[in-house]
Design a protein around this motif. Structure first.
Motif, PDB file in Angstrom:
ATOM      1  N   PHE A  45      -7.554   6.485  -4.600  1.00 44.21           N
ATOM      2  CA  PHE A  45      -8.323   6.678  -3.335  1.00 44.21           C
ATOM      3  C   PHE A  45      -9.757   7.243  -3.622  1.00 44.21           C
ATOM      4  CE2 PHE A  45      -9.761   8.584   0.557  1.00 44.21           C
ATOM      5  CZ  PHE A  45     -10.009   7.569   1.376  1.00 44.21           C
ATOM      6  N   TRP A  53      -7.766   1.189   0.394  1.00 47.02           N
ATOM      7  CA  TRP A  53      -7.283   1.722   1.955  1.00 47.02           C
ATOM      8  C   TRP A  53      -8.107   0.993   2.883  1.00 47.02           C
ATOM      9  CZ3 TRP A  53      -3.907   3.085   5.058  1.00 47.02           C
ATOM     10  CH2 TRP A  53      -4.352   3.648   6.297  1.00 47.02           C
ATOM     11  N   ARG A  88      -1.463   6.289   5.291  1.00 50.40           N
ATOM     12  CA  ARG A  88      -1.894   7.027   4.072  1.00 50.40           C
ATOM     13  C   ARG A  88      -0.977   7.900   3.634  1.00 50.40           C
ATOM     14  NH1 ARG A  88      -7.744   8.342   3.328  1.00 50.40           N
ATOM     15  NH2 ARG A  88      -7.051   9.770   1.716  1.00 50.40           N
ATOM     16  N   SER A 114      -2.172   0.789   2.660  1.00 49.34           N
ATOM     17  CA  SER A 114      -2.502   1.627   1.473  1.00 49.34           C
ATOM     18  C   SER A 114      -2.066   0.564   0.170  1.00 49.34           C
ATOM     19  CB  SER A 114      -1.678   2.978   1.469  1.00 49.34           C
ATOM     20  OG  SER A 114      -1.611   3.490   0.311  1.00 49.34           O
TER      21      SER A 114
END
Ligand code: HEM
Length: 276
Positions: A45, A53, A88, A114
């Motif tokens: 991320f 995401w 997430r 995700s």
């Protein structure tokens, strides 16, 4: 060697629905060798936030239900944290990628995802798309599979969990593969004698479960992969893989091999298999 599901060669050269029921204790497959998912996913991320995401406005109640369901399944007390979107948070608890599917104007739609181990797609491209848009590049999907898949999504009851598997051969052992272009561009540089180490069997195991409160579905994706050289240590598996590969390179495997870009890999794969 990491424990992982056996390679299933039956009908492995065709696009198929291939959904089968599983029990709740089979919802997630055993932990593999990719380390703590929370750490791995936080790193992905940090490096590629938009690719791994995405969420649409209005998806938070479905996300929160997915988190509740997962925490209950794992025996964890419910914890919420206003800062991080619930899906997430849920994804940090398991190896799998998590996709929230909810009804939309164009049919079942990906409303949050995700994706830290995607096979050539990304949250940036996929979130907000209905099943038809997600599967546009898959030969025949929208004509033959879409109506059946949509009916399954409509009708799935809260106590029935489903799984399906697919596979490919990919010139990368990375988990995070949002785009096919760099991977396919690297293929011509692979020499025959390196093929067994540089080509990976990449298997995807997916599951589907209803979120009864909000009416959506949680779709999970788990990646298992190993270099072709590992087949030498997996005798039954090597035979199954060989049969699947022959099927893909045969007459009825044409759509499958073109879509997955496998024809160019045939000489390399055969060279690797000859040494096993
Ligand atoms: C559960 C029912 C589903 C079925 C039967 C199905 C079927 C397929 C098939 C046949 C393919 C081609 C590769 C392969 O699996 O062999 C594919 C690719 C794909 N599927 Fe699904 N799928 C399902 C659900 C979903 C969901 C819920 C998503 C949402 C993220 C999704 C996203 C994709 C994407 C992004 C691809 C790659 C398309 C591309 O090449 O760009 N699928 N699917």
């Amino acid at each position: 060697m990491t424990p992982q599901p056996a390679f299933d060669h039956r009908d492995a050269h065709r696009f198929r629905i291939g959904l089968a029921p599983i029990s709740e204790d089979q919802w997630f497959e055993p932990v593999g060798s990719d380390g703590d998912p929370a750490v791995r996913k936080a790193q992905t991320f940090a490096e590629s936030p938009d690719l791994c995401w995405g969420e649409t406005p209005g998806s938070r109640p479905g996300q929160a239900e997915a988190l509740d369901l997962l925490q209950a399944h794992l025996g964890l007390s419910p914890v919420t944290d206003g800062e991080v979107p619930p899906l997430r948070r849920a994804a940090a608890l398991v190896d799998d990628d998590l996709c929230l599917m909810e009804p939309g104007d164009g049919g079942w739609t990906l409303t949050a995802a995700s994706l830290c181990a995607p096979s050539f797609f990304s949250a940036l491209d996929a979130v907000g798309k209905p099943l038809s848009g997600l599967h546009g590049p898959v030969p025949g999907f929208n004509d033959s599979l879409l109506p059946r898949v949509s009916r399954i999504f409509d009708a799935l009851d809260k106590d029935t969990l489903l799984e399906r598997r697919n596979w490919s051969v990919v010139a990368s052992g990375e988990l995070f593969l949002p785009s096919s272009a760099p991977v396919r561009a690297a293929q011509p540089s692979i020499r025959a004698e390196e093929a067994a180490e540089r080509l990976f069997v990449r298997m995807e195991r997916q599951s589907l479960r209803r979120l009864p409160r909000t009416g959506g579905l949680l779709f999970t994706i788990r990646i298992w992969r190993y270099p072709l050289s590992d087949l030498a240590r997996r005798p039954g598996e090597a035979e199954a893989f060989r049969k699947a590969w022959d099927g893909v390179m045969g007459e009825t495997g044409q759509d499958f091999r073109t879509y997955k870009g496998l024809a160019d890999l045939d000489p390399l794969v055969r060279h690797a298999l000859a040494k096993i």
